[in-house]
Design a protein around this motif. Structure first.
Motif, mmCIF file in Angstrom:
data_model
loop_
_atom_site.group_PDB
_atom_site.id
_atom_site.type_symbol
_atom_site.label_atom_id
_atom_site.label_comp_id
_atom_site.label_asym_id
_atom_site.label_seq_id
_atom_site.Cartn_x
_atom_site.Cartn_y
_atom_site.Cartn_z
ATOM 1 N N LEU A 73 83.432 21.053 11.430
ATOM 2 C CA LEU A 73 82.023 21.409 11.349
ATOM 3 C C LEU A 73 81.744 22.220 10.089
ATOM 4 C CD1 LEU A 73 79.216 21.369 12.596
ATOM 5 C CD2 LEU A 73 79.857 23.362 13.979
ATOM 6 N N PHE A 74 82.660 23.126 9.738
ATOM 7 C CA PHE A 74 82.516 23.881 8.492
ATOM 8 C C PHE A 74 82.426 22.925 7.301
ATOM 9 C CE2 PHE A 74 84.416 27.750 10.590
ATOM 10 C CZ PHE A 74 83.353 28.592 10.314
ATOM 11 N N LYS A 75 83.316 21.961 7.256
ATOM 12 C CA LYS A 75 83.350 21.011 6.144
ATOM 13 C C LYS A 75 82.067 20.186 6.087
ATOM 14 C CE LYS A 75 88.396 20.586 6.181
ATOM 15 N NZ LYS A 75 89.563 19.683 6.427
ATOM 16 N N ASP A 76 81.610 19.728 7.235
ATOM 17 C CA ASP A 76 80.399 18.913 7.276
ATOM 18 C C ASP A 76 79.168 19.731 6.893
ATOM 19 O OD1 ASP A 76 81.979 16.819 8.060
ATOM 20 O OD2 ASP A 76 81.458 16.956 10.193
ATOM 21 N N ARG A 77 79.155 21.004 7.314
ATOM 22 C CA ARG A 77 78.028 21.852 6.956
ATOM 23 C C ARG A 77 78.030 22.159 5.458
ATOM 24 N NH1 ARG A 77 78.831 25.999 10.236
ATOM 25 N NH2 ARG A 77 77.625 25.222 11.981
ATOM 26 N N ALA A 78 79.222 22.333 4.885
ATOM 27 C CA ALA A 78 79.328 22.565 3.441
ATOM 28 C C ALA A 78 78.864 21.332 2.661
ATOM 29 C CB ALA A 78 80.770 22.917 3.068
ATOM 30 N N ASP A 79 79.217 20.144 3.160
ATOM 31 C CA ASP A 79 78.759 18.898 2.519
ATOM 32 C C ASP A 79 77.238 18.807 2.565
ATOM 33 O OD1 ASP A 79 81.352 18.166 1.967
ATOM 34 O OD2 ASP A 79 81.542 16.821 3.695
ATOM 35 N N TRP A 80 76.670 19.209 3.700
ATOM 36 C CA TRP A 80 75.216 19.187 3.837
ATOM 37 C C TRP A 80 74.557 20.154 2.857
ATOM 38 C CZ3 TRP A 80 71.654 22.933 5.504
ATOM 39 C CH2 TRP A 80 70.364 22.456 5.751
ATOM 40 N N ALA A 81 75.105 21.345 2.738
ATOM 41 C CA ALA A 81 74.559 22.338 1.813
ATOM 42 C C ALA A 81 74.617 21.835 0.373
ATOM 43 C CB ALA A 81 75.327 23.655 1.938
ATOM 44 N N GLU A 82 75.691 21.121 0.041
ATOM 45 C CA GLU A 82 75.809 20.574 -1.315
ATOM 46 C C GLU A 82 74.759 19.502 -1.565
ATOM 47 O OE1 GLU A 82 77.484 19.681 -5.176
ATOM 48 O OE2 GLU A 82 77.082 21.411 -3.892
ATOM 49 N N LYS A 83 74.468 18.674 -0.567
ATOM 50 C CA LYS A 83 73.431 17.656 -0.725
ATOM 51 C C LYS A 83 72.061 18.310 -0.916
ATOM 52 C CE LYS A 83 74.757 15.200 2.934
ATOM 53 N NZ LYS A 83 74.779 14.105 3.963
ATOM 54 N N VAL A 84 71.828 19.391 -0.183
ATOM 55 C CA VAL A 84 70.578 20.136 -0.336
ATOM 56 C C VAL A 84 70.471 20.707 -1.750
ATOM 57 C CG1 VAL A 84 69.334 22.206 0.396
ATOM 58 C CG2 VAL A 84 70.349 20.695 2.112
#
Length: 213
Positions: free
Chosen positions: A31-42
């Protein structure tokens, strides 16, 4: 050795091992990794796309190369690019801080992670309701809440089972499958026939099935 008391430390280790066995920590890390990926897309969308981000980094590289030619004694530390560990966004009407290390919020000791800084716009970025990033955010939030509920269920049930016994021997009499959860430094008594705790075992994933080989 089988009369060893269940100390506070042993009980804490049993709870931790139960959470590990259930897969909670692996799910949290993903979940940490997926949330970090989301933040990068933002962040990339807020900057203006990957080409813009790449262009800014090229400029920074050129500036650093030129700066290294200036005597260190007359250089200033300030750098004309804003970097931050998170980006603040207006996500379809709500304020969200998206952390680049995948954290959900500041100041949570349990989730303390290495700080990651990236080039970040100074102003709050706006993401409209029809943007796919909004649905992705709520999917991440749903997964977070499910994990928190699973963690709480396991912790509460294991602690309740441990509260009824005082020794390792008694624990294994009442709950033989808990032998897998004992700290390695604790002597393990052989399981004996006892009252089964099917629901708790299923929640954690006990006992581990032996290989067919």
């Amino acid at each position: 050795m089988t009369q060893k008391n269940l100390t506070k430390d042993i009980k804490s280790e049993i709870v931790k091992n139960a959470l590990t066995k259930s897969g909670i920590f692996e799910k949290e890390e993903q979940l940490f990794k997926d949330r970090a990926d989301w933040a990068e897309k933002v962040r990339i969308e807020a900057i203006g796309g990957e080409n813009m981000d790449s262009g800014i980094n090229d400029i920074i590289s050129e500036i650093k190369t030129l700066a290294n030619k200036i005597p260190e004694s007359v250089r200033e530390d300030d750098f004309p690019i804003r970097e931050s560990s998170y980006i603040e966004i207006n996500l379809a009407g709500i304020t969200v801080w998206a952390f680049y290390n995948g954290a959900r919020e500041r100041g949570c000791q349990r989730y303390s992670r290495q700080r990651v800084t990236k080039i970040t716009p100074r102003n709050t970025s706006v993401i409209l309701a029809d943007n796919p990033l909004v649905n992705e955010f709520y999917e991440l939030e749903k997964r977070y809440n499910e994990l928190e509920n699973q963690r709480e269920d396991i912790t509460n049930n294991v602690e309740a089972a441990l509260a009824k016994v005082r020794t390792v021997k008694r624990l294994l009499t009442e709950w033989p499958e808990a032998a897998e959860l004992l700290p390695k430094s604790t002597a393990k008594a052989a399981p004996v026939p006892a009252v089964r705790r099917e629901a708790l075992n299923e929640l954690i994933g006990l006992p581990t099935e032996a290989d067919n080989d």
